[in-house]
Write a protein that holds these residues in place. Structure first.
Motif, PDB file in Angstrom:
ATOM      1  N   LEU B  24      18.662  50.216  51.650  1.00  0.00           N
ATOM      2  CA  LEU B  24      19.204  50.239  49.816  1.00  0.00           C
ATOM      3  C   LEU B  24      18.168  50.199  48.879  1.00  0.00           C
ATOM      4  N   ILE B  30      24.222  53.242  45.742  1.00  0.00           N
ATOM      5  CA  ILE B  30      24.688  54.149  47.240  1.00  0.00           C
ATOM      6  C   ILE B  30      26.020  54.586  47.370  1.00  0.00           C
ATOM      7  N   ILE B 155      28.556  45.448  48.044  1.00  0.00           N
ATOM      8  CA  ILE B 155      29.648  45.988  48.222  1.00  0.00           C
ATOM      9  C   ILE B 155      30.825  46.231  48.331  1.00  0.00           C
ATOM     10  N   LEU B 187      26.382  49.835  47.051  1.00  0.00           N
ATOM     11  CA  LEU B 187      26.930  50.250  47.568  1.00  0.00           C
ATOM     12  C   LEU B 187      28.566  50.444  47.768  1.00  0.00           C
ATOM     13  N   CYS B 200      27.120  57.569  42.060  1.00  0.00           N
ATOM     14  CA  CYS B 200      25.950  57.187  42.846  1.00  0.00           C
ATOM     15  C   CYS B 200      25.033  57.891  42.894  1.00  0.00           C
TER      16      CYS B 200
END
Lengths: 370, 310
Positions: B24, B30, B155, B187, B200
């Motif tokens: 990352l 991502i 995240i 993420l 993403c």
């Protein structure tokens, strides 16, 4: 840690019903059991007696005199109808039927009072029978007087003394038994159900949020456990203070000593709760296990009746595996025998040991599972 | 910035994550795409130091997160899949508590709560009890709790599960803005292909605990560059005709859709006329035809032989 501790209080403020219920239940149970057990605050237990099969009124009166030699019981001769009426309307839970050389008990419920009175009456009747047999066998008319005279200078004099030098023995006070037993019993419920917050938080994910924050894990545990500990302590202390200062119960334990006993007991119960959390997987399982564990511990540990009336050695051995046993023992010793913190070292250190062991195993199990 | 090096995790002898590699870069967004049970949540739990891997390591700026989890805990914001909130408290009280976890001062925290509430569109209802919120609103508070301490890495574990399209769209737009305007590294795990496509820059496709493919969206779609997809809808089901099309030698794959068939055919094969001949022979009524470029869903189907939601 502080934030977690105060958050739990905020949550309690929003959902206070469970804790309030246990608090009120304690008050009700102590109040009714304490007063139902007659002779509150150290008085004698009132027992009705009536003349039964084969016995004459004068003979029964003689038995009553003998039975009333005790400081713990007061027997009153009434007619059978009155004795039955008192049991039916709930003002008495039992009555003694005096027969010629024997007795029967009329009981509404087989509780600790029944066992205490039975045990005492049995002792008095046996002693009388032995004396009568001795009179018949020896043919001595003044045997009783001679025995009484001999008893003034007995060949053996057994005195049991406590560490503090006072005479020891089974001192039973029904009201304090109810106060100590029910308070500790319901506080176990409060503490353990409050601990189920930990399982809830794990299920709903807030626990993980705390774990992945910069807080250290021990702080997360400490915040939760401190809340349950303080809640348990407050409940017990408030009940004791209420009954002693408002209702005038003669608890006879200095506040500081009460606080130390309560702290040790609460710590042990919080630890037992942690052990249970370590053993179960879901909130539902925990809620099913708590009543079973708490009630059985209370029964074994002497919360519902004094262990002095239990004769089964296996049950007595089991009782020593419950924190409530040591809690009640410490309270009883402090109240009846006037022990201070030093004198209570035995039960208090066992409570702490109990707590340390259960806490260690409980946290270990929880961590392994996660 | 963050590297996942050959990480594996097994529970009771079953491999949940196997040989996972992922990196990352700062400011990237991502996607971790895969069906339920692919190992996405376990991967996230390992990255966020919630659980330890059976083998492998996670490194943040070169130092091991497994050995020293404190470093990553300061810089990440976690949005769990479940609504991890105290439902009996208000959104404000929840955010106040979670902010305190990060040692934020009361004054700074109060201002920050207002900022994140504005961001997630809950300014007006922040004092209401969470229990009274709709699913979408709860999800937004769930996200807000992860944003209070201005994390470097956000995240998110399937943060839009079970909410209405309007709330979903709001949340996706908000995440895109956080990534583009604030440069927050994201993420994002999901089994919704369209979310990952929208949000993403790079995508890791997971299945059965393994990364089966990774790259930019374009790189992944290029896997299917030699193919195109034809959707044909019919007025009803024609089993014999479906069978014939599914076994046609020039059709690479065929699967049933809600209203008809989805055919994967070689690009430029000009199969349409032959397909129509077949439908005519079976007297099938065609209601709609659509020829499309491949999606990540098609890539996943191509790689695993299964749909994302299987």
């Amino acid at each position: 840690m502080k934030a977690i501790f105060f958050l739990q209080w905020k949550r309690l403020r929003r959902k206070p019903y469970l804790v309030l219920t246990f608090f009120v239940l304690t008050l009700l149970f102590v109040f009714f059991l304490g007063s139902n057990n007659q002779g509150s605050q150290g008085g004698q237990m009132e027992v009705n007696a009536y003349t039964g099969e084969g016995a004459q009124e004068a003979e029964a009166a003689g038995w009553i005199d003998r039975l009333n030699d005790s400081d713990s019981f007061h027997f009153e001769l009434v007619d059978e109808e009155q004795a039955r009426k008192d049991i039916m309307d709930g003002s008495r839970s039992l009555a003694l039927e005096i027969r010629e050389n024997d007795y029967r008990m009329l009981v509404a419920v087989e509780d600790q009072d029944h066992q205490l009175v039975d045990s005492y009456a049995n002792q008095v009747f046996r002693e009388e029978q032995r004396l009568q047999q001795a009179e018949e066998q020896t043919g001595t008319a003044d045997l009783r007087e001679r025995v009484q005279e001999e008893m003034n200078h007995p060949p053996l004099d057994l005195t049991i003394t406590s560490v503090s030098g006072e005479e020891s023995g089974f001192v039973y006070n029904a009201s304090l038994q109810a106060l100590f037993g029910m308070t500790l019993f319901f506080s176990m419920y409060t503490i353990m159900f409050s601990l189920s917050n930990v399982v809830d938080e794990k299920r709903q994910g807030t626990w993980d949020r705390m774990i992945v924050s910069p807080l250290r894990k021990w702080e997360v545990y400490a915040g939760q456990l401190a809340y349950c500990f303080v809640l348990g302590m407050l409940q017990i202390m408030m009940i004791f203070v209420f009954f002693e200062w408002v209702l005038g119960y003669d608890v006879n334990i200095p506040l500081g000593t009460t606080a130390v006993i309560t702290a040790c007991f609460t710590f042990a119960v919080v630890s037992v709760g942690m052990l249970l959390i370590g053993l179960v997987r879901t909130t539902q399982q925990l809620q099913a296990v708590i009543p079973i564990v708490v009630t059985s511990m209370a029964m074994l540990g002497g919360a519902f009746w004094p262990l002095e009336i239990v004769s089964n050695s296996f049950v007595l051995a089991l009782s020593k595996g419950t924190p409530i046993y040591y809690g009640i023992q410490a309270l009883h010793d402090a109240s009846a025998l006037g022990y201070g913190i030093t004198g209570l070292g035995g039960p208090l250190s066992l409570l702490i040991l109990f707590g340390v062991l259960c806490m260690g195993i409980g946290i270990n199990l929880m961590e392994r599972r996660s | 910035m963050l590297e996942v090096e050959n990480v594996s995790k097994s529970f009771k002898g079953r491999n949940v994550v196997e040989g996972m590699n992922l990196y990352l870069e700062k400011g990237e967004s991502i996607g971790l795409l895969g069906p339920n049970g692919a190992g996405k949540s376990t991967t996230i739990s390992i990255i966020s130091s919630l659980i330890k891997p059976s083998s492998g390591d996670v490194k943040l700026n070169g130092s091991s997160v497994i050995k020293k989890p404190a470093a990553i805990r300061k810089v990440i914001g976690i949005v769990p899949q479940d609504i991890a909130l105290y439902e009996e408290l208000s959104a404000y009280e929840n955010l106040l508590f979670f902010g305190q976890m990060y040692g934020m001062s009361k004054a700074g925290l109060a201002a920050k709560i207002q900022e994140v509430c504005r961001l997630v569109g809950l300014e007006d209802r922040q004092k209401d009890i969470v229990k009274t919120y709709s699913g979408g609103m709860k999800r937004r508070v769930n996200i807000a709790a992860a944003l209070l301490h201005d994390p470097e890495i956000l995240i998110m574990d399937e943060p839009t599960v079970g909410i209405d399209p309007q709330s979903r769209s709001y949340i996706l737009e908000m995440i895109r803005n956080l990534n583009i305007e604030r440069g927050m590294t994201v993420l994002y795990t999901s089994h919704y292909m369209e979310e990952v496509e929208r949000l993403c820059d790079r995508v890791y496709i997971m299945d059965h605990g393994k990364v089966i493919s990774s790259g930019t969206k374009e790189e992944l779609k290029n896997i299917l560059s030699a193919e195109e997809t034809i959707y044909i809808d019919f007025d009803r089901v024609y089993p014999a005709m479906y069978d014939e099309l599914q076994h046609h030698q020039d059709i690479l794959r065929a699967s049933e859709t809600e209203n008809g068939l989805k055919l994967i055919v070689p690009k430029g094969s000009r199969l349409l006329s032959r397909v129509f001949q077949i439908t005519e022979r079976h007297k099938a009524q065609v209601t709609n035809v659509n020829v499309s470029v491949p999606s990540l869903e098609d890539v996943f189907l191509h790689l695993t032989g299964r749909k994302l939601r299987d």
